[in-house]
Design an enzyme around this catalytic site. Sequence first.
Site, short mmCIF file in Angstrom:
data_model
loop_
_atom_site.label_atom_id
_atom_site.label_comp_id
_atom_site.label_asym_id
_atom_site.label_seq_id
_atom_site.Cartn_x
_atom_site.Cartn_y
_atom_site.Cartn_z
N LYS A 13 0.90 -1.19 0.07
CA LYS A 13 -0.05 -0.17 -0.14
C LYS A 13 0.81 1.26 -0.02
O LYS A 13 1.67 1.26 0.98
CB LYS A 13 -1.08 0.00 1.21
CG LYS A 13 -1.87 1.21 1.28
CD LYS A 13 -2.85 1.20 2.34
CE LYS A 13 -2.43 1.42 3.86
NZ LYS A 13 -2.55 3.07 3.94
N LYS B 74 -7.47 7.95 -1.06
CA LYS B 74 -8.84 8.52 -0.46
C LYS B 74 -9.55 9.55 -1.42
O LYS B 74 -9.79 10.66 -0.75
CB LYS B 74 -8.77 8.56 0.80
CG LYS B 74 -8.28 7.33 1.81
CD LYS B 74 -8.43 7.84 3.16
CE LYS B 74 -8.04 6.55 4.21
NZ LYS B 74 -6.59 6.17 3.89
N HIS C 188 -11.68 12.20 -3.11
CA HIS C 188 -12.89 12.86 -2.67
C HIS C 188 -13.05 14.22 -3.60
O HIS C 188 -12.49 15.38 -2.96
CB HIS C 188 -13.08 12.97 -1.32
CG HIS C 188 -14.20 13.79 -1.21
ND1 HIS C 188 -14.33 14.39 0.32
CD2 HIS C 188 -15.66 13.88 -1.56
CE1 HIS C 188 -15.72 14.83 0.51
NE2 HIS C 188 -16.34 14.43 -0.69
N ASP C 189 -13.86 14.41 -4.78
CA ASP C 189 -13.77 15.49 -5.60
C ASP C 189 -15.23 15.40 -6.40
O ASP C 189 -15.89 14.53 -6.09
CB ASP C 189 -12.60 15.76 -6.26
CG ASP C 189 -12.35 17.30 -6.49
OD1 ASP C 189 -13.34 17.86 -6.71
OD2 ASP C 189 -11.12 17.77 -6.24
N ILE C 190 -15.43 16.32 -7.25
CA ILE C 190 -16.50 16.32 -8.03
C ILE C 190 -16.41 15.27 -9.14
O ILE C 190 -15.24 14.61 -9.25
CB ILE C 190 -16.68 17.67 -8.85
CG1 ILE C 190 -15.58 17.74 -9.75
CG2 ILE C 190 -16.96 18.73 -7.94
CD1 ILE C 190 -15.59 18.99 -10.79
N PRO C 191 -17.46 14.44 -9.62
CA PRO C 191 -17.23 13.35 -10.08
C PRO C 191 -16.20 13.31 -11.21
O PRO C 191 -15.32 12.38 -11.46
CB PRO C 191 -18.76 12.81 -10.66
CG PRO C 191 -19.59 13.71 -9.74
CD PRO C 191 -18.70 14.96 -9.43
N THR D 124 -13.45 15.18 -11.94
CA THR D 124 -12.12 15.20 -11.33
C THR D 124 -11.79 13.58 -10.80
O THR D 124 -10.69 13.07 -11.00
CB THR D 124 -11.94 16.13 -10.09
OG1 THR D 124 -12.41 17.42 -10.84
CG2 THR D 124 -10.48 16.11 -9.71
N THR E 50 -11.94 6.21 10.84
CA THR E 50 -12.01 5.60 12.08
C THR E 50 -11.74 6.75 13.23
O THR E 50 -11.82 6.66 14.46
CB THR E 50 -11.23 4.47 12.18
OG1 THR E 50 -9.79 4.63 11.93
CG2 THR E 50 -11.95 3.20 11.38
N ARG F 84 -3.11 -6.58 14.44
CA ARG F 84 -2.17 -6.83 15.31
C ARG F 84 -2.07 -8.25 15.60
O ARG F 84 -3.22 -8.68 16.34
CB ARG F 84 -2.16 -6.18 16.47
CG ARG F 84 -2.01 -4.40 16.23
CD ARG F 84 -0.66 -4.27 16.00
NE ARG F 84 -0.43 -2.68 15.59
CZ ARG F 84 -0.70 -2.08 14.46
NH1 ARG F 84 -0.84 -2.67 13.48
NH2 ARG F 84 -0.44 -0.94 14.24
N GLN G 56 -2.99 2.55 17.21
CA GLN G 56 -4.32 1.69 16.90
C GLN G 56 -5.02 1.31 17.96
O GLN G 56 -4.46 1.05 19.09
CB GLN G 56 -4.06 0.60 16.08
CG GLN G 56 -3.36 0.74 14.86
CD GLN G 56 -4.27 1.32 13.56
OE1 GLN G 56 -5.35 1.50 13.94
NE2 GLN G 56 -4.08 1.35 12.33
N GLY H 128 1.19 -2.47 8.78
CA GLY H 128 2.40 -1.90 8.73
C GLY H 128 3.54 -2.17 9.69
O GLY H 128 4.09 -2.89 9.50
N ARG H 129 3.17 -1.29 10.58
CA ARG H 129 4.42 -1.42 11.65
C ARG H 129 4.75 -2.89 12.36
O ARG H 129 5.94 -2.95 12.43
CB ARG H 129 4.15 -0.59 12.71
CG ARG H 129 4.24 0.68 12.65
CD ARG H 129 3.53 1.90 13.55
NE ARG H 129 2.23 1.65 13.29
CZ ARG H 129 1.29 2.71 13.97
NH1 ARG H 129 1.88 3.58 14.64
NH2 ARG H 129 0.00 2.36 13.55
#
Length: 232
Positions: free
Chosen positions: A31, A60, A62-65, A67, A118, A180, A189, A209-210
């Site tokens: 990722k 993530k 998030h804009d007008i369709p 774009t 979250t 975890r 977390q 990740g960690r």
Amino acid sequence: MAEMIVALDVQSRLEAVDRVNAIGDAVGFYKIGLELFTAEGPDVVWAVKDLGKKVFLDLKLHDIPRTVERAVRSAGRLGVDLLTIHSVGGNAMIRAAADAAAEFGESAPKVLAVTVLTSLDEMDLRDVGILGRTPADQVRAAAFLSVASGADGLVCSPREVGMLSKSLRKGTLFVTPGVRPAGAALGDQKRVATPADAVRDGATHLVVGRPILAAPDPAAAAQAILAEISAN
Ligand code: C5P
């Protein structure tokens, strides 16, 4: 069987390549998030793809369709395998993302929707005008909207994955961070699950990740988590 994705939460392409090489053959999916992509741009995607790995581009959107449609097309050209959009962009934006991804046919990136971050609680939702709904209510509503609008799956916390995987159609992807192994450090977390629990609850992909990147032997840490996944 569920697939593991390692979160490359590092700052540079060199560090990213170094981590992928240190983990080796055990992991085939990485990722790339906002920090690394903003620092290195498409070069880091190509570098990870050149090592023969799949890429989850977690921006993530998030804009007008229009774009978002064009950004998804750009991500498709980069050859990413998974990408994220925000469900709050609404039906038309989610549909635009799904349609743009579908243009890539066999190699189309899968579109995942983020429902509710979250980091937000009920007070935060109220502050942004979502009244009378708990985060769980909002997650459910956003999840149904996203899948009905063409998203291939959802990013969901270990707390949500069981409920969502039971109520959404088969074939939906459930990508779960906050994983975890028993006894591992939680870091920041708060709501975590073991790899086995997340898979049992219906996760199709685990983002870790960690527990791997910060381990003294990242390849061994990855192998241990994979063993836990495949035992289920
Ligand atoms: O190091 P750790 O295993 O906590 O990394 C989890 C990854 O998943 C990070 O890249 C983090 O940004 C991401 N993530 C998360 N929780 C969410 C959404 C994404 O931990 N709700």
